[in-house]
Design an enzyme around this catalytic site. Structure first.
Site, PDB file in Angstrom:
ATOM      1  N   ASP A 173       0.812  -0.981  -0.130  1.00 10.69           N
ATOM      2  CA  ASP A 173      -0.045  -0.087  -0.095  1.00 10.69           C
ATOM      3  C   ASP A 173       0.731   1.221  -0.143  1.00 10.69           C
ATOM      4  OD1 ASP A 173       0.902  -0.352   2.605  1.00 10.69           O
ATOM      5  OD2 ASP A 173      -0.994  -0.904   3.464  1.00 10.69           O
TER       6      ASP A 173
ATOM      7  N   ASN B 216      -7.315  -2.888  14.155  1.00 10.60           N
ATOM      8  CA  ASN B 216      -9.062  -3.105  13.838  1.00 10.60           C
ATOM      9  C   ASN B 216      -9.008  -4.331  13.081  1.00 10.60           C
ATOM     10  OD1 ASN B 216      -8.030  -2.010  11.454  1.00 10.60           O
ATOM     11  ND2 ASN B 216      -9.240  -0.313  11.292  1.00 10.60           N
TER      12      ASN B 216
ATOM     13  N   HIS C 154      -7.100  -4.734  10.086  1.00 12.83           N
ATOM     14  CA  HIS C 154      -6.972  -4.557   8.709  1.00 12.83           C
ATOM     15  C   HIS C 154      -5.825  -5.340   8.393  1.00 12.83           C
ATOM     16  CE1 HIS C 154      -4.422  -0.731   9.392  1.00 12.83           C
ATOM     17  NE2 HIS C 154      -3.716  -1.422   9.309  1.00 12.83           N
TER      18      HIS C 154
ATOM     19  N   GLU D 242      -9.628  -2.134   5.275  1.00  8.74           N
ATOM     20  CA  GLU D 242     -10.302  -1.733   6.465  1.00  8.74           C
ATOM     21  C   GLU D 242     -11.478  -2.630   6.768  1.00  8.74           C
ATOM     22  OE1 GLU D 242      -8.463  -0.129   8.413  1.00  8.74           O
ATOM     23  OE2 GLU D 242      -8.053   2.033   7.861  1.00  8.74           O
TER      24      GLU D 242
HETATM   25  P1  PGA Z   1       2.018  -1.472  12.661  1.00  6.08           P
HETATM   26  O1  PGA Z   1       0.748  -1.494  11.475  1.00  6.08           O
HETATM   27  O2  PGA Z   1       3.028  -2.464  12.150  1.00  6.08           O
HETATM   28  O3  PGA Z   1       2.831   0.097  12.581  1.00  6.08           O
HETATM   29  O4  PGA Z   1       1.760  -1.887  13.900  1.00  6.08           O
HETATM   30  C1  PGA Z   1       0.440  -2.758  11.397  1.00  6.08           C
HETATM   31  C2  PGA Z   1      -0.750  -2.205  10.254  1.00  6.08           C
HETATM   32  O5  PGA Z   1      -1.369  -1.254  10.299  1.00  6.08           O
HETATM   33  O6  PGA Z   1      -0.972  -3.111   9.446  1.00  6.08           O
END
Ligand code: PGA
Length: 242
Positions: free
Chosen positions: A67, A136, A138, A143
């Protein structure tokens, strides 16, 4: 599903990097799916070490990032282009034209998503997809929603995602509202998925993701359907699996 729980971060990093280097050693033209965020940083550090020791070369590898933010200049320190350069690409021999990241600054974002999907199709299959996990549920920037999109698409970030990522910016107002993300269909097509989860704050969501009912409201639950899912967790994140 293959779950490994590690007592310290270094062991987890070495195990994650070991899976990637073994793949590239046996399959020099491997296609890797890459993630950003705090989670994979230590694994990229170990990959750079392995490269510096001459144990692995990335010169024939192709990578696809999951992404990128929409509208953040590529040279902004928090863009995922900048992140990948900082943590991996600047330190290894991967040719940059084989390192693909969606362009969140394209004039036509739909066309950009189409182009990214085409490049993914040309590559046929991602051999190993590295994934982090959002609080959450994702994966990539897919999302929680009542339906999910299979291919690369533009997505509006949830407020909890923007809050989680605000730690990297001066304020939440600077966190972009939209992103381009690979879709769940592409992620699930990968031959192997390597899910990395760290920290007590992810213990509940990773447990729900891997053992709860499959629902698009927790996109990571879809990973339960994947035939080759490898999960590396630290002891804090893996607390509910003990
Ligand atoms: P993080 O993010 O590695 O910064 O915890 C993970 C994500 O949002 O996929």
């Amino acid at each position: 599903m293959n779950i490994h729980i590690f007592q310290n971060q270094q062991e987890l990093n070495e195990a994650g990097a070991g899976i990637i280097t073994s793949l590239v050693q046996t399959q020099p033209k491997a296609v890797l799916g890459l993630a950003t965020g705090g989670t994979p940083v230590g694994i990229y550090e170990e990959l750079v070490k392995a490269y510096n020791k001459g144990r692995v070369s990335f010169k024939s590898v192709t990578t696809f990032n999951l992404d990128e933010y929409v509208g953040l200049p590529e040279d902004h320190p928090e863009s995922y282009h900048a992140y990948m350069k900082q943590h991996l690409f600047a330190h290894i021999d991967l040719p940059l034209n084989q390192a693909l990241i969606p362009n969140g600054n394209a004039a036509d974002l739909e066309e950009e998503c189409e182009l990214y999907n085409q490049r993914l199709e040309e590559a046929k299959q991602i051999d190993l997809q590295i994934l982090g996990l959002g609080h959450n549920g994702h994966i990539g920037f897919n999302e929680p929603d009542h339906s999910l999109i299979s291919g690369t698409h533009r997505v509006e970030l949830k407020s909890e995602t923007r809050e989680a990522n605000a730690r990297y910016f001066n304020s939440i107002n600077e966190v972009p509202s939209h992103a381009l993300t690979m879709g769940v269909g592409t992620i699930l097509k990968a031959k192997t998925i390597l899910l990395i989860v760290r920290g007590a704050d992810k213990a509940e969501i990773v447990h729900r993701a891997l053992t709860g009912p499959i629902t698009t409201e927790i996109p990571a639950t879809l990973l339960q359907t994947h035939p080759h899912l490898v999960v590396l967790m630290d002891a804090e994140a893996g607390r509910l699996f003990e």
